[in-house]
Design a protein around this motif. Sequence first.
Motif, PDB file in Angstrom:
ATOM      1  N   MET A   1       7.126-123.287 -17.481  1.00  0.00           N
ATOM      2  CA  MET A   1       8.436-122.938 -17.748  1.00  0.00           C
ATOM      3  C   MET A   1       8.861-121.429 -17.676  1.00  0.00           C
ATOM      4  SD  MET A   1      11.048-124.375 -19.284  1.00  0.00           S
ATOM      5  CE  MET A   1      12.716-123.790 -19.955  1.00  0.00           C
ATOM      6  N   GLN A   2       7.916-120.456 -17.537  1.00  0.00           N
ATOM      7  CA  GLN A   2       8.092-119.295 -17.211  1.00  0.00           C
ATOM      8  C   GLN A   2       8.002-119.002 -15.693  1.00  0.00           C
ATOM      9  OE1 GLN A   2       4.938-117.033 -18.973  1.00  0.00           O
ATOM     10  NE2 GLN A   2       6.193-116.375 -20.814  1.00  0.00           N
ATOM     11  N   GLN A   3       7.415-119.779 -15.020  1.00  0.00           N
ATOM     12  CA  GLN A   3       7.363-119.692 -13.242  1.00  0.00           C
ATOM     13  C   GLN A   3       8.931-119.830 -12.902  1.00  0.00           C
ATOM     14  OE1 GLN A   3       4.801-118.600 -11.751  1.00  0.00           O
ATOM     15  NE2 GLN A   3       5.426-119.006  -9.595  1.00  0.00           N
ATOM     16  N   PRO A   4       9.572-121.048 -13.222  1.00  0.00           N
ATOM     17  CA  PRO A   4      10.899-121.274 -12.629  1.00  0.00           C
ATOM     18  C   PRO A   4      11.789-120.021 -13.171  1.00  0.00           C
ATOM     19  CG  PRO A   4      10.018-123.304 -13.749  1.00  0.00           C
ATOM     20  CD  PRO A   4       9.099-122.120 -13.928  1.00  0.00           C
ATOM     21  N   VAL A   5      11.744-119.544 -14.148  1.00  0.00           N
ATOM     22  CA  VAL A   5      12.465-118.523 -14.868  1.00  0.00           C
ATOM     23  C   VAL A   5      12.174-117.269 -13.812  1.00  0.00           C
ATOM     24  CG1 VAL A   5      13.108-116.891 -16.903  1.00  0.00           C
ATOM     25  CG2 VAL A   5      12.851-119.313 -16.931  1.00  0.00           C
ATOM     26  N   ARG A   6      11.311-116.896 -13.642  1.00  0.00           N
ATOM     27  CA  ARG A   6      10.692-115.619 -12.839  1.00  0.00           C
ATOM     28  C   ARG A   6      11.261-115.823 -11.466  1.00  0.00           C
ATOM     29  NH1 ARG A   6       4.477-114.875 -14.736  1.00  0.00           N
ATOM     30  NH2 ARG A   6       4.924-113.639 -16.879  1.00  0.00           N
ATOM     31  N   ILE A   7      11.158-117.098 -10.905  1.00  0.00           N
ATOM     32  CA  ILE A   7      11.750-117.260  -9.638  1.00  0.00           C
ATOM     33  C   ILE A   7      13.242-117.107  -9.552  1.00  0.00           C
ATOM     34  CG2 ILE A   7      12.118-119.148  -7.712  1.00  0.00           C
ATOM     35  CD1 ILE A   7       9.416-120.296  -8.400  1.00  0.00           C
ATOM     36  N   VAL A   8      13.961-117.706 -10.579  1.00  0.00           N
ATOM     37  CA  VAL A   8      15.508-117.489 -10.666  1.00  0.00           C
ATOM     38  C   VAL A   8      15.629-116.097 -10.791  1.00  0.00           C
ATOM     39  CG1 VAL A   8      17.394-118.108 -12.009  1.00  0.00           C
ATOM     40  CG2 VAL A   8      15.929-119.874 -11.788  1.00  0.00           C
ATOM     41  N   ILE A   9      15.177-115.271 -11.454  1.00  0.00           N
ATOM     42  CA  ILE A   9      15.273-113.752 -11.774  1.00  0.00           C
ATOM     43  C   ILE A   9      15.123-113.054 -10.619  1.00  0.00           C
ATOM     44  CG2 ILE A   9      14.654-111.921 -12.828  1.00  0.00           C
ATOM     45  CD1 ILE A   9      14.207-113.440 -15.453  1.00  0.00           C
ATOM     46  N   ALA A  10      14.122-113.551  -9.936  1.00  0.00           N
ATOM     47  CA  ALA A  10      13.706-112.843  -8.443  1.00  0.00           C
ATOM     48  C   ALA A  10      14.868-113.215  -7.543  1.00  0.00           C
ATOM     49  CB  ALA A  10      12.283-113.332  -7.984  1.00  0.00           C
ATOM     50  N   LEU A  11      15.207-114.349  -7.469  1.00  0.00           N
ATOM     51  CA  LEU A  11      16.266-114.527  -6.287  1.00  0.00           C
ATOM     52  C   LEU A  11      17.729-113.813  -6.632  1.00  0.00           C
ATOM     53  CD1 LEU A  11      15.594-118.604  -5.903  1.00  0.00           C
ATOM     54  CD2 LEU A  11      15.248-116.788  -4.499  1.00  0.00           C
ATOM     55  N   ILE A  12      17.912-113.990  -8.053  1.00  0.00           N
ATOM     56  CA  ILE A  12      19.084-113.125  -8.309  1.00  0.00           C
ATOM     57  C   ILE A  12      18.941-111.874  -7.949  1.00  0.00           C
ATOM     58  CG2 ILE A  12      20.549-111.999 -10.576  1.00  0.00           C
ATOM     59  CD1 ILE A  12      20.112-115.228 -11.736  1.00  0.00           C
ATOM     60  N   LEU A  13      17.915-110.987  -8.401  1.00  0.00           N
ATOM     61  CA  LEU A  13      17.697-109.554  -8.015  1.00  0.00           C
ATOM     62  C   LEU A  13      17.789-109.450  -6.594  1.00  0.00           C
ATOM     63  CD1 LEU A  13      14.937-108.664 -10.355  1.00  0.00           C
ATOM     64  CD2 LEU A  13      17.153-107.902 -10.244  1.00  0.00           C
ATOM     65  N   ILE A  14      17.326-110.273  -5.558  1.00  0.00           N
ATOM     66  CA  ILE A  14      17.351-110.224  -4.285  1.00  0.00           C
ATOM     67  C   ILE A  14      18.573-110.373  -3.628  1.00  0.00           C
ATOM     68  CG2 ILE A  14      16.600-111.495  -2.122  1.00  0.00           C
ATOM     69  CD1 ILE A  14      14.086-112.351  -3.348  1.00  0.00           C
ATOM     70  N   ALA A  15      19.484-111.324  -4.283  1.00  0.00           N
ATOM     71  CA  ALA A  15      21.120-111.448  -4.162  1.00  0.00           C
ATOM     72  C   ALA A  15      21.781-110.236  -4.356  1.00  0.00           C
ATOM     73  CB  ALA A  15      21.489-112.729  -4.640  1.00  0.00           C
ATOM     74  N   LEU A  16      21.532-109.556  -5.530  1.00  0.00           N
ATOM     75  CA  LEU A  16      22.090-108.507  -5.863  1.00  0.00           C
ATOM     76  C   LEU A  16      21.831-107.230  -4.911  1.00  0.00           C
ATOM     77  CD1 LEU A  16      21.922-108.455  -9.802  1.00  0.00           C
ATOM     78  CD2 LEU A  16      24.026-108.875  -8.302  1.00  0.00           C
ATOM     79  N   GLY A  17      20.457-107.109  -4.527  1.00  0.00           N
ATOM     80  CA  GLY A  17      20.151-106.142  -3.754  1.00  0.00           C
ATOM     81  C   GLY A  17      20.641-106.238  -2.194  1.00  0.00           C
ATOM     82  N   ILE A  18      20.796-107.668  -1.762  1.00  0.00           N
ATOM     83  CA  ILE A  18      21.666-107.899  -0.408  1.00  0.00           C
ATOM     84  C   ILE A  18      23.178-107.278  -0.668  1.00  0.00           C
ATOM     85  CG2 ILE A  18      22.413-109.466   1.100  1.00  0.00           C
ATOM     86  CD1 ILE A  18      19.602-111.009   0.720  1.00  0.00           C
ATOM     87  N   LEU A  19      23.642-107.844  -1.704  1.00  0.00           N
ATOM     88  CA  LEU A  19      25.042-107.723  -2.019  1.00  0.00           C
ATOM     89  C   LEU A  19      25.209-105.905  -1.903  1.00  0.00           C
ATOM     90  CD1 LEU A  19      27.931-108.723  -2.571  1.00  0.00           C
ATOM     91  CD2 LEU A  19      27.274-108.440  -4.941  1.00  0.00           C
ATOM     92  N   GLY A  20      24.497-105.442  -2.918  1.00  0.00           N
ATOM     93  CA  GLY A  20      24.552-103.903  -2.873  1.00  0.00           C
ATOM     94  C   GLY A  20      24.488-103.142  -1.674  1.00  0.00           C
TER      95      GLY A  20
END
Length: 183
Positions: A1-20
């Motif tokens: 359960m923790q692995q998918p949450v970490r992947i989603v958080i990492a993808l969100i951070l990457i998307a925010l970094g690209i947007l920024g």
Amino acid sequence: MQQPVRIVIALILIALGILGWHIFFPSPQTAIRSRLKNLAKVASFKPKDGNIARIYKAHHFPDFFTSDVVVNVELRGYGETTLTGIEQLQDAQRMVLNPQWAGGVDVELDDISVNVGVDKRTAVANLTLKVTVEGQPDFIVKELNVSLKKVDRQWVIYKVDTVKTLSGGVEKGVEGSVLGVER
């Protein structure tokens, strides 16, 4: 359960970094389009705008140009006009901002196509200028080539030329001919 949450958080951070990155470091084309749209806002005013708003716009108008700017425009009824230097451009702007001359002016810059030079320090924007003067039945539409250069991390205009079109720019030359071909 923790692995998918970490992947989603990492993808969100990457998307925010690209947007920024795109917000804080836009491409030259995006920066130039934004700059030209801001110029249109500064050049426009409404009849109800008071003196403070007009002074503010007059103060910020030169920020969009180099001190040695050259503006070659052809206006219906006035012929070809050349303004050389920021002082002449500001004089023209002051005349337009005068409430006795015009109640309001709406400036639009549309269809902006930007070609950035190989050096990434110069660019040419081809655009359509539309000016509506309150109280006038017609509006002015001109196609312009705007040459810009990057000075201190800011794109500024150093040359403006009216694009000569077949409908309006070929009349000079051989009398009774179009493009040098006799009718």
